[in-house]
Design a protein around this motif. Structure first.
Motif, PDB file in Angstrom:
ATOM      1  N   GLN A   1       0.838  -1.197   0.000  1.00  0.00           N
ATOM      2  CA  GLN A   1       0.000   0.000   0.000  1.00  0.00           C
ATOM      3  C   GLN A   1       0.878   1.253   0.000  1.00  0.00           C
ATOM      4  O   GLN A   1       2.033   1.217   0.406  1.00  0.00           O
ATOM      5  CB  GLN A   1      -0.911   0.023   1.236  1.00  0.00           C
ATOM      6  CG  GLN A   1      -1.741  -1.226   1.423  1.00  0.00           C
ATOM      7  CD  GLN A   1      -2.669  -1.483   0.249  1.00  0.00           C
ATOM      8  OE1 GLN A   1      -3.358  -0.580  -0.212  1.00  0.00           O
ATOM      9  NE2 GLN A   1      -2.676  -2.713  -0.238  1.00  0.00           N
ATOM     10  N   HIS A   2       0.303   2.347  -0.458  1.00  0.00           N
ATOM     11  CA  HIS A   2       1.035   3.607  -0.365  1.00  0.00           C
ATOM     12  C   HIS A   2       1.048   4.092   1.082  1.00  0.00           C
ATOM     13  O   HIS A   2       2.082   4.494   1.621  1.00  0.00           O
ATOM     14  CB  HIS A   2       0.385   4.669  -1.255  1.00  0.00           C
ATOM     15  CG  HIS A   2       1.013   6.023  -1.110  1.00  0.00           C
ATOM     16  ND1 HIS A   2       0.509   6.996  -0.282  1.00  0.00           N
ATOM     17  CD2 HIS A   2       2.125   6.553  -1.690  1.00  0.00           C
ATOM     18  CE1 HIS A   2       1.282   8.065  -0.339  1.00  0.00           C
ATOM     19  NE2 HIS A   2       2.252   7.825  -1.196  1.00  0.00           N
ATOM     20  N   SER A   3      -0.111   4.046   1.728  1.00  0.00           N
ATOM     21  CA  SER A   3      -0.240   4.466   3.123  1.00  0.00           C
ATOM     22  C   SER A   3      -1.553   3.900   3.647  1.00  0.00           C
ATOM     23  O   SER A   3      -2.309   3.277   2.909  1.00  0.00           O
ATOM     24  CB  SER A   3      -0.225   6.000   3.236  1.00  0.00           C
ATOM     25  OG  SER A   3      -1.231   6.563   2.415  1.00  0.00           O
ATOM     26  N   PHE A   4      -1.821   4.096   4.925  1.00  0.00           N
ATOM     27  CA  PHE A   4      -3.083   3.621   5.486  1.00  0.00           C
ATOM     28  C   PHE A   4      -3.729   4.734   6.298  1.00  0.00           C
ATOM     29  O   PHE A   4      -3.068   5.672   6.738  1.00  0.00           O
ATOM     30  CB  PHE A   4      -2.891   2.354   6.337  1.00  0.00           C
ATOM     31  CG  PHE A   4      -1.941   2.512   7.500  1.00  0.00           C
ATOM     32  CD1 PHE A   4      -2.359   3.038   8.713  1.00  0.00           C
ATOM     33  CD2 PHE A   4      -0.612   2.111   7.388  1.00  0.00           C
ATOM     34  CE1 PHE A   4      -1.489   3.178   9.777  1.00  0.00           C
ATOM     35  CE2 PHE A   4       0.270   2.237   8.443  1.00  0.00           C
ATOM     36  CZ  PHE A   4      -0.168   2.781   9.646  1.00  0.00           C
ATOM     37  N   TRP A   5      -5.024   4.614   6.454  1.00  0.00           N
ATOM     38  CA  TRP A   5      -5.786   5.584   7.257  1.00  0.00           C
ATOM     39  C   TRP A   5      -5.312   5.492   8.697  1.00  0.00           C
ATOM     40  O   TRP A   5      -5.393   4.448   9.334  1.00  0.00           O
ATOM     41  CB  TRP A   5      -7.268   5.270   7.138  1.00  0.00           C
ATOM     42  CG  TRP A   5      -8.159   6.012   8.081  1.00  0.00           C
ATOM     43  CD1 TRP A   5      -8.834   5.501   9.143  1.00  0.00           C
ATOM     44  CD2 TRP A   5      -8.468   7.402   8.040  1.00  0.00           C
ATOM     45  NE1 TRP A   5      -9.550   6.487   9.764  1.00  0.00           N
ATOM     46  CE2 TRP A   5      -9.339   7.676   9.114  1.00  0.00           C
ATOM     47  CE3 TRP A   5      -8.088   8.462   7.203  1.00  0.00           C
ATOM     48  CZ2 TRP A   5      -9.838   8.939   9.373  1.00  0.00           C
ATOM     49  CZ3 TRP A   5      -8.589   9.718   7.464  1.00  0.00           C
ATOM     50  CH2 TRP A   5      -9.456   9.944   8.535  1.00  0.00           C
ATOM     51  N   TYR A   6      -4.770   6.614   9.194  1.00  0.00           N
ATOM     52  CA  TYR A   6      -4.120   6.573  10.503  1.00  0.00           C
ATOM     53  C   TYR A   6      -5.066   6.115  11.602  1.00  0.00           C
ATOM     54  O   TYR A   6      -4.658   5.512  12.586  1.00  0.00           O
ATOM     55  CB  TYR A   6      -3.534   7.946  10.837  1.00  0.00           C
ATOM     56  CG  TYR A   6      -4.538   9.062  10.880  1.00  0.00           C
ATOM     57  CD1 TYR A   6      -5.225   9.373  12.051  1.00  0.00           C
ATOM     58  CD2 TYR A   6      -4.799   9.834   9.749  1.00  0.00           C
ATOM     59  CE1 TYR A   6      -6.146  10.389  12.092  1.00  0.00           C
ATOM     60  CE2 TYR A   6      -5.726  10.861   9.785  1.00  0.00           C
ATOM     61  CZ  TYR A   6      -6.399  11.142  10.955  1.00  0.00           C
ATOM     62  OH  TYR A   6      -7.316  12.148  10.988  1.00  0.00           O
TER      63      TYR A   6
ATOM     64  N   ARG B   1       5.277   6.895   5.312  1.00  0.00           N
ATOM     65  CA  ARG B   1       4.387   7.679   4.448  1.00  0.00           C
ATOM     66  C   ARG B   1       3.077   7.995   5.160  1.00  0.00           C
ATOM     67  O   ARG B   1       2.521   9.090   5.019  1.00  0.00           O
ATOM     68  CB  ARG B   1       4.120   6.929   3.138  1.00  0.00           C
ATOM     69  CG  ARG B   1       5.330   6.832   2.223  1.00  0.00           C
ATOM     70  CD  ARG B   1       4.948   6.359   0.839  1.00  0.00           C
ATOM     71  NE  ARG B   1       4.477   4.985   0.811  1.00  0.00           N
ATOM     72  CZ  ARG B   1       5.213   3.931   0.508  1.00  0.00           C
ATOM     73  NH1 ARG B   1       6.505   4.086   0.217  1.00  0.00           N
ATOM     74  NH2 ARG B   1       4.690   2.715   0.488  1.00  0.00           N
ATOM     75  N   SER B   2       2.566   7.022   5.908  1.00  0.00           N
ATOM     76  CA  SER B   2       1.310   7.233   6.630  1.00  0.00           C
ATOM     77  C   SER B   2       1.473   8.301   7.706  1.00  0.00           C
ATOM     78  O   SER B   2       0.569   9.118   7.922  1.00  0.00           O
ATOM     79  CB  SER B   2       0.833   5.916   7.262  1.00  0.00           C
ATOM     80  OG  SER B   2       0.637   4.931   6.273  1.00  0.00           O
TER      81      SER B   2
ATOM     82  N   VAL C   1       5.775   2.199   4.344  1.00  0.00           N
ATOM     83  CA  VAL C   1       4.345   2.499   4.492  1.00  0.00           C
ATOM     84  C   VAL C   1       4.093   3.278   5.779  1.00  0.00           C
ATOM     85  O   VAL C   1       3.328   4.253   5.790  1.00  0.00           O
ATOM     86  CB  VAL C   1       3.511   1.202   4.479  1.00  0.00           C
ATOM     87  CG1 VAL C   1       2.039   1.514   4.726  1.00  0.00           C
ATOM     88  CG2 VAL C   1       3.666   0.477   3.159  1.00  0.00           C
TER      89      VAL C   1
ATOM     90  N   GLU D   1      -0.620   0.479  12.845  1.00  0.00           N
ATOM     91  CA  GLU D   1       0.758   0.496  13.334  1.00  0.00           C
ATOM     92  C   GLU D   1       0.946  -0.422  14.544  1.00  0.00           C
ATOM     93  O   GLU D   1       2.075  -0.832  14.856  1.00  0.00           O
ATOM     94  CB  GLU D   1       1.187   1.927  13.676  1.00  0.00           C
ATOM     95  CG  GLU D   1       0.675   2.475  14.992  1.00  0.00           C
ATOM     96  CD  GLU D   1      -0.753   2.992  14.893  1.00  0.00           C
ATOM     97  OE1 GLU D   1      -1.299   3.430  15.925  1.00  0.00           O
ATOM     98  OE2 GLU D   1      -1.328   2.932  13.786  1.00  0.00           O
TER      99      GLU D   1
ATOM    100  N   ALA E   1      -0.688  11.813   8.718  1.00  0.00           N
ATOM    101  CA  ALA E   1      -1.534  11.519   9.874  1.00  0.00           C
ATOM    102  C   ALA E   1      -1.947  12.811  10.578  1.00  0.00           C
ATOM    103  O   ALA E   1      -1.190  13.777  10.630  1.00  0.00           O
ATOM    104  CB  ALA E   1      -0.795  10.613  10.847  1.00  0.00           C
TER     105      ALA E   1
END
Length: 823
Positions: free
Chosen positions: A113-118, A146-147, A143, A123, A151
């Motif tokens: 993934q590019h990033s995830f919804w914080y 980037r997240s 990831v 994490e 955030a």
């Protein structure tokens, strides 16, 4: 949309804890997670807190229940992800084997993934891995970093990302992985770590001091060789692709890694501290252009990196760096970067006591050319000849006997690999600079530039690079028109003009038609192809309709143009424009300031449509604009603006000031009027939806059908009339001349299957019987085949018309199924 956990979820969780039923508690919190769709905000903080505070044995039982529930969900499902995340929250000191396999699978998915919804708190999976003593995979680290950058009020995520120092850069980009491979040892690691701290708009003295220390430890030559090799890899495809997110997200595979982008800024600043080297400006210039390439849904890849490249170039005191700044100034259209370039050039000009125009002229290097457009390089017994042909360089080779050889001799490849590489790079540099200088010269008509004769000869006619363009243009020396032939500037009658006091660039406005025609014949006689239209340049004279309207021209009103293409063209031609968004906002018209004339030209435009997604991009900017008036105002007049989706333009006035009236068109100098209207004609001619051969159905909802037909087959504009006149001279020379004729607005082509009519303005085609429409989408690189001499470069529609004519004259040889199905 914000999501809030219903009070009942929290109450049910407390009830199950009080009852000691960890199985039911697992069910309740997973149901709540499903209802909340993973947006772990609002009341979730309370749920997570009471789960963390459970005694160890209860947490162990809850973790077991979550592990059992986890198996009930499909691979990759949201339910499995919620179960793993909740388990990680409660199992900080529990046996790791409960979830290690499942957690690693989840992290492996996360790595793509590019990033995830914080708010999803993914994490905690990484924290659990680290707590178990296992390092995270580099792609997972990337990831998380980037997240953390995007955030919001997620200190836990930012704190975790700050602890992840290995690897120093994110993997996934070729340049970064090469840097990680090359940067062995603490000093190299320190260099990359310092580059990552480049988060300000420009370097501070403290930042530079630390950079100098690192450079001193490694050695300037080693640093330059390494960093330039990394920067040349920027923008290449990712080493492994990221999975695309929602339809509303840009494709991050074509964007920069935002974490690594800071390092790129730092590396650009850092090389500007090294002793000047010819490879440095070239690499920084390429970095600027690569960073401004657009990504769908995102815009320019990374303007901050582009700006860092400009700042770095401005800090290098060398002719090559100045030349790169001047070249970029003719190419860059992104507003903030263009402003930086302008400031850098103006600062350099002021320091040298020169004008901005002079600094741009003096900045053009000779690239080792020993004559105008020519250089020879010896490689042992072999000679390489570099010649400029038009706007392209051509490399040719001669052996020891002086005989031409078709390819690079093996001995040169073997014994002179580095010199050969540098020669080929110089040829590419020349091509880029030629294109930039051609555009600069094309904009000089409104600059009111004059030169002393000797200065003109030095900077233009006899300059090894610019001379290849200047010698194909027409000039005026003390009012006498001249062109370059047989080694000298000459009059139409062939008389050399070897002296004078004032030189200007020749323009057809105000010339007698007989003189214009005579120069066109002269160019053809001398087989001179001009770098842009000059002798054949369209002239836009004031019409009776414009004399009636008085202060505005409607000549290019009521067109529908593609907004983003219009915006790019406007920037290239020196206009300022703001993209219209489908929102409640106002914007000024497209404007071009003409300080030498004390005027501001305006082209009034408005967004078209109101259907989000059909009339707009995903980010809400209009796909199309409708055009209106062209006006002129004093350059210092207050700005006009109108609503983005239309309405009356109004002048913004302060402190009770009176509005400033537009300048009557009769007061606009003919040269200014002609050049401004020519720009606007270009915008419409290139960006109009009427040029799109696939729009025969009228576009969305068919609502542009009438406009598409009237534009695509209607009266010719000024540039199309020029094209018509040229084709009348070209057609007799073509191999298909016996099958072609020009009648009115069309080039008629007689094929075996049909007779075809190609519109000279749009390139659209009608065919017999009954003027049936034929859709042929031209290739992006459409070239005019077999035409021989052309008097000017740059008319793509001319190339499209000629390539279609060549194809249709032999319509029995067409193999493209999409075309055959229409024939």
């Amino acid at each position: 949309m914000a999501h809030h956990t219903p009070t009942s979820h929290l109450e049910r969780a407390r009830n199950q804890i009080a009852a000691g039923d960890m199985g039911r508690l697992a069910h309740v919190v997973l149901k709540a997670a499903e209802h909340n769709r993973g947006h772990w905000g609002g009341g979730w903080a309370e749920i997570l807190e009471i789960l963390r505070e459970l005694p160890r044995q209860e947490r162990l039982r809850l973790a077991g229940a979550l592990a059992q529930r986890c198996q009930e969900f499909d691979e990759g499902s949201a339910g499995r992800r919620h179960a793993l995340t909740l388990a990680a929250v409660v199992s900080r000191d529990l046996p790791d084997e409960l979830f290690s396999v499942e957690r690693l699978k989840q992290l492996d998915q996360l790595a793509r993934q590019h990033s995830f919804w914080y708010g999803s708190r993914l994490e905690v999976l990484a924290e659990a891995e680290l707590a178990a003593g296992r390092p995270l995979a580099p792609a997972v680290v990337a990831v998380l970093r980037r997240s953390a950058l995007v955030a919001y009020r997620a200190d836990h995520l930012t704190e975790l990302a700050g602890k992840l120092t290995e690897p120093v850069l994110n993997v996934g980009e070729e340049w970064a992985e090469r840097a990680l491979q090359d940067a062995a040892g603490p000093d190299w690691q320190a260099l990359l770590a310092h580059a990552l701290t480049a988060t300000a708009s420009k370097p501070t003295a403290k930042w530079d001091k630390r950079a100098h220390e690192i450079i001193g430890a490694l050695g300037p030559d080693r640093v330059r060789a390494a960093v330039l090799s990394w920067l040349t890899l920027v923008g290449r495809p990712r080493t492994f692709p990221l999975e695309s997110g929602t339809a509303y997200e840009p494709d991050h595979n074509h964007a920069y890694d935002p974490y690594n982008a800071n390092a790129l800024r730092g590396l650009a600043w850092l090389v500007s501290l090294l002793p000047p080297h010819p490879g440095t400006p070239r690499t920084l210039g390429a970095l600027v252009e690569t960073s401004l390439r657009k990504v769908a849904g995102l815009g320019p890849r990374n303007p901050k990196v582009a700006n860092a490249g400009v700042i770095a170039l401005s800090r290098i005191d060398s002719e090559a760096a100045l030349a790169e700044l001047a070249r970029l100034a003719t190419r860059v259209t992104y507003k903030n970067t263009a402003k930086l370039l302008d400031t850098a050039l103006q600062t350099r000009a002021t320091a040298l006591g020169l004008s901005r125009e002079e600094i741009e002229e003096l900045a053009v290097p000779g690239y080792g050319l020993t004559g105008v457009g020519h250089a020879e390089h010896r490689f042992g017994e072999v000679t390489a000849l570099l010649d400029v042909h038009g706007t392209k360089t051509v490399l040719s080779w001669r052996n020891a006997a002086g005989k031409e050889v078709r390819s690079v001799p093996a001995a040169v490849r073997r014994d002179h690999a580095e010199e050969l590489k540098e020669l080929k790079t110089a040829a590419k540099d020349i091509d880029r600079m030629l294109s930039a200088q051609s555009e600069r010269l094309d904009r000089q008509f409104l600059a009111r530039r004059t030169w002393a004769y000797d200065v003109w000869r030095e900077r233009y006619l006899d300059h090894p690079l610019v001379g290849t363009l200047a010698r194909r243009l027409l000039w005026s020396v003390d009012g006498t028109s001249v062109g370059f032939a047989d080694g000298e500037p000459r009059t139409l009658g062939g008389t050399p003009v070897k002296a004078g006091s004032e030189v200007t660039l020749w323009h057809p406005v105000g010339r007698e038609p007989a003189e214009v025609v005579a120069w066109r014949d002269w160019l053809e006689r001398h087989a001179i192809t001009q770098p842009f239209k000059q002798a054949h340049r369209e002239v836009y004279l004031l019409t009776d309709a414009e004399r009636t309207t008085g202060t505005y021209s409607n000549r290019f009103a009521a067109h529908v143009v593609r907004q983003h293409q219009f915006n790019s063209l406007a920037a290239i031609r020196g206009w300022r424009n703001k993209l219209r968004l489908c929102v409640d906002d106002e914007a000024p018209p497209a404007t071009r300031e003409l300080p030498q004339w004390g005027l501001r030209a305006e082209y009034w435009i408005e967004g078209d449509g109101e259907e989000y997604g059909e009339d707009t991009t995903e980010s809400g900017s209009y796909l199309r604009l409708r055009t209106d008036q062209v006006r002129f105002y004093p350059i210092d007049a207050p700005a006009n603006s109108a609503h983005c989706y239309g309405g009356e333009y109004r002048m913004w006035l302060r402190d009770g000031a009176d509005p400033v009236e537009p300048v009557p068109l009769t007061d606009i100098p003919p040269l200014v009027l002609s050049e401004v209207l020519r720009d606007v004609d270009l915008f419409v001619g290139v960006a109009s939806v009427g040029n799109d051969p696939t729009w025969q159905d009228g576009g969305p909802g068919g609502r542009f059908q009438e406009y598409w037909t009237s534009y695509g087959f209607g009266e010719l504009n000024q540039s199309a009339e020029t094209r018509r006149a040229l084709l009348e001279r070209l057609i007799p020379r073509l191999a298909i001349a016996d099958r072609c004729s020009i009648e009115g607005r069309f080039l008629h082509v007689k094929g075996e299957r049909h007779t075809y009519k190609i519109h000279l303005g749009s390139g659209n085609i009608l065919m017999t019987p009954n003027d049936q429409y034929l859709c042929i989408v031209p290739k992006a690189s459409a070239a005019a085949p077999g035409t021989g001499y052309l008097p000017f470069e740059g008319d793509r529609t001319l190339a499209v018309v000629l390539s279609k004519a060549t194809m249709l004259a032999k319509d029995t040889e067409i193999t493209d199924p999409t075309i055959l199905s229409q024939l």
